[in-house]
Design an enzyme around this catalytic site. Structure first.
Site, mmCIF file in Angstrom:
data_model
loop_
_atom_site.group_PDB
_atom_site.id
_atom_site.type_symbol
_atom_site.label_atom_id
_atom_site.label_comp_id
_atom_site.label_asym_id
_atom_site.label_seq_id
_atom_site.Cartn_x
_atom_site.Cartn_y
_atom_site.Cartn_z
ATOM 1 N N SER A 98 0.811 -1.222 0.000
ATOM 2 C CA SER A 98 0.000 0.000 0.000
ATOM 3 C C SER A 98 0.850 1.281 0.000
ATOM 4 O O SER A 98 1.581 1.520 -0.939
ATOM 5 C CB SER A 98 -0.966 -0.052 1.191
ATOM 6 O OG SER A 98 -1.807 1.055 1.190
ATOM 7 N N ASP A 240 -2.591 6.460 -3.267
ATOM 8 C CA ASP A 240 -1.469 5.837 -2.558
ATOM 9 C C ASP A 240 -0.886 4.718 -3.435
ATOM 10 O O ASP A 240 -1.302 4.551 -4.587
ATOM 11 C CB ASP A 240 -1.923 5.324 -1.182
ATOM 12 C CG ASP A 240 -2.893 4.166 -1.292
ATOM 13 O OD1 ASP A 240 -3.698 4.155 -2.237
ATOM 14 O OD2 ASP A 240 -2.850 3.255 -0.441
ATOM 15 N N ASP A 242 -1.164 1.561 -3.783
ATOM 16 C CA ASP A 242 -1.993 0.534 -4.421
ATOM 17 C C ASP A 242 -3.353 1.084 -4.851
ATOM 18 O O ASP A 242 -4.273 0.318 -5.170
ATOM 19 C CB ASP A 242 -2.140 -0.717 -3.534
ATOM 20 C CG ASP A 242 -2.876 -0.442 -2.237
ATOM 21 O OD1 ASP A 242 -2.923 0.730 -1.816
ATOM 22 O OD2 ASP A 242 -3.397 -1.394 -1.640
ATOM 23 N N ASP A 244 -5.993 2.355 -3.530
ATOM 24 C CA ASP A 244 -7.311 2.161 -2.902
ATOM 25 C C ASP A 244 -7.757 3.427 -2.171
ATOM 26 O O ASP A 244 -8.865 3.493 -1.669
ATOM 27 C CB ASP A 244 -7.340 0.922 -1.983
ATOM 28 C CG ASP A 244 -6.322 0.962 -0.875
ATOM 29 O OD1 ASP A 244 -5.466 1.866 -0.864
ATOM 30 O OD2 ASP A 244 -6.373 0.081 0.011
HETATM 31 MG MG MG Z 1 -3.603 1.447 0.095
#
Ligand code: MG
Length: 455
Positions: A98, A240, A242, A244
């Site tokens: 992440s 960010d 990844d 999400d």
């Molecule tokens: Mg994330």
């Protein structure tokens, strides 16, 4: 049994320290055994430097266990979650750390409904791992890895939840800051499909995150803000590592924390849906409660962590959830955090209201927030928390879902032990600066008193 490897967002560690090929192979074998060493597993990975080696270890371990694997490529976490549900797979594994620095990587394990695995299931996997209970399939029961690109299907799902023709008519402009990560693969494409002119920054994939790091902190997004100002963009969005999460900037280049944008999404969704429930962790701003009250809706508080928000949304029938870190959960698409979905929804709100984002945010109630942390040895945390909950003064409401939250008429404070570091965190929010200062100093004194009591 307490979890040793799984944390708030899956298994995460530093390359060469926790994250070695041996560890990844064994943990993945335990995951395969958890689902009975059969069925389909979807695997995706982020753009980190270490993701290829981890992915190869994951794939090797899964196919050796007798699992059919679908590799959806280098993609955002929410795309892998969408794929698990879309393909009716048994499980998903997303290789990502992440927003953590580039030397980290990890495994997020996704249940068949697209939501991260429950804590109990994580404990079950750790038990299999601890007992080395692995399975190797016989040579004639081995499958190959199928590669599949699902970007179009994923974007179709997002677009079906916004008013595409209305957005197209408005000829909006957006700045997308992908942070040299996987958000750059989907969000510019999504914006273009909605007829929005896209200006990209930090858009090439680079697992060292050279642009502004992998965490979209408002203080790190000055290039995005400046670009929005220069290009006269209607809004700007940063993801960010990844993708999400989504952090937004306005047409003047000002960047907001997630609590502002989630309140805007809440206002928009609760004014349209019959089920007027907003699900959010106890650490979120009182703004979300004010909005729910204005719209005859309600807020359901959860412990801090995206799994709790997702699961509570499913349980309560809520259409929307949010986190102050910029996580938006929009159930009609998928009930998990999705940065691209947030960007599309923002475009829809701006198109529909024909208002500048700065005006939309200024219409929201404003509070003063303060945060701090106090060192506390991990072994004292439980006792300290118990002492604090027994010695807090009077409040209108005391919420103990995660730490202790004291709610007053126009202010609140939350004291909670960190799940990962030897510290206690304190958050306060009030309608005046003085009250926020007062709550912070009272809370810190109580934490210090409790620690002194036990050390
Ligand atoms: Mg994330």
């Amino acid at each position: 049994m307490k979890r040793k490897y799984f944390g708030t967002n899956g298994v995460r560690g530093i390359i060469g320290d926790l994250m070695t090929p041996q560890f990844v192979v064994n943990m993945t074998s335990a995951i395969a055994n958890f689902i009975g060493n059969k069925g389909t597993v979807v695997v995706g990975s982020d753009a980190r430097v270490s993701s290829p080696f981890i992915k190869n270890a994951v794939l090797s371990s899964l196919i050796a266990s007798g699992i059919e694997v679908i590799d959806v490529g280098t993609v955002p976490t929410p795309l892998t979650q969408f794929a698990v549900k879309h393909l009716k797979a048994k499980l998903g594994i997303m290789i990502t750390a992440s927003h953590n620095p580039p030397q980290f990587n990890g495994l997020k394990v996704i249940a068949s409904d697209g939501i991260e695995l429950s804590v109990n299931d994580q404990i079950a996997i750790e038990k299999i791992y601890a007992e080395h209970d692995y399975h190797i399939a016989s040579w004639d029961k081995l499958y190959n890895v199928t590669k599949l690109t699902l970007i179009d299907e994923y974007l179709d799902s997002i677009i079906s939840n916004v008013d595409q023709s209305l957005i197209e008519k408005k000829h909006l402009k957006v700045v997308v800051d992908g942070g040299n990560a996987v958000g750059s693969i989907v969000t510019p494409l999504l914006m273009k499909r909605l007829g929005i002119k896209v200006y990209s920054v930090n858009s090439h994939l680079d697992g060292t995150f050279p642009g502004r790091g992998s965490e979209p902190l408002p203080s790190m997004l000055s290039v995005m803000g400046e670009t929005a100002k220069q290009t006269k963009a209607d809004f700007a969005v940063a993801h960010d590592g990844d993708a999400d999460r989504a952090i937004f900037g306005n047409e003047k280049g000002e960047v907001y924390w997630g609590d502002k944008s989630i309140a805007l999404f809440e206002k928009w969704t609760l004014s349209k849906e019959k089920t007027k429930i907003f699900v959010t962790p106890v650490s979120s701003s009182k703004v979300v409660l004010d909005i729910a009250n204005q719209l005859n809706g309600k807020v359901i508080w959860t412990p801090v962590g995206c799994i709790y928000v997702s699961r509570k949304m499913m349980e309560s029938g809520s259409f929307i959830g949010g986190e102050e870190n910029g996580g938006l959960f929009y159930r009609k698409h998928i009930p998990v955090r999705d940065g691209a979905m947030a960007a599309a929804l923002m475009a829809n709100i701006i198109a529909e209201t024909s208002s500048p984002l700065s005006d939309l945010i200024n219409e929201l109630p404003n509070y003063y927030q303060k945060k701090d942390k106090i060192p506390c040895p991990n072994e004292l945390k439980d006792k300290v928390l118990k002492y604090i909950s027994e010695n807090v003064g009077k409040a209108e409401e005391i919420i103990t879902l995660d730490g202790v939250k004291l709610v007053y008429e126009n202010s609140w404070s939350l004291i909670r032990p960190s799940g990962t570091e030897p510290i206690f965190r304190i958050f306060v929010e009030a309608s005046s600066q003085e009250r926020a200062d007062q709550l912070l100093s009272e809370g810190k004194s109580l934490i210090n008193l409790a620690i002194k009591n036990f050390s």
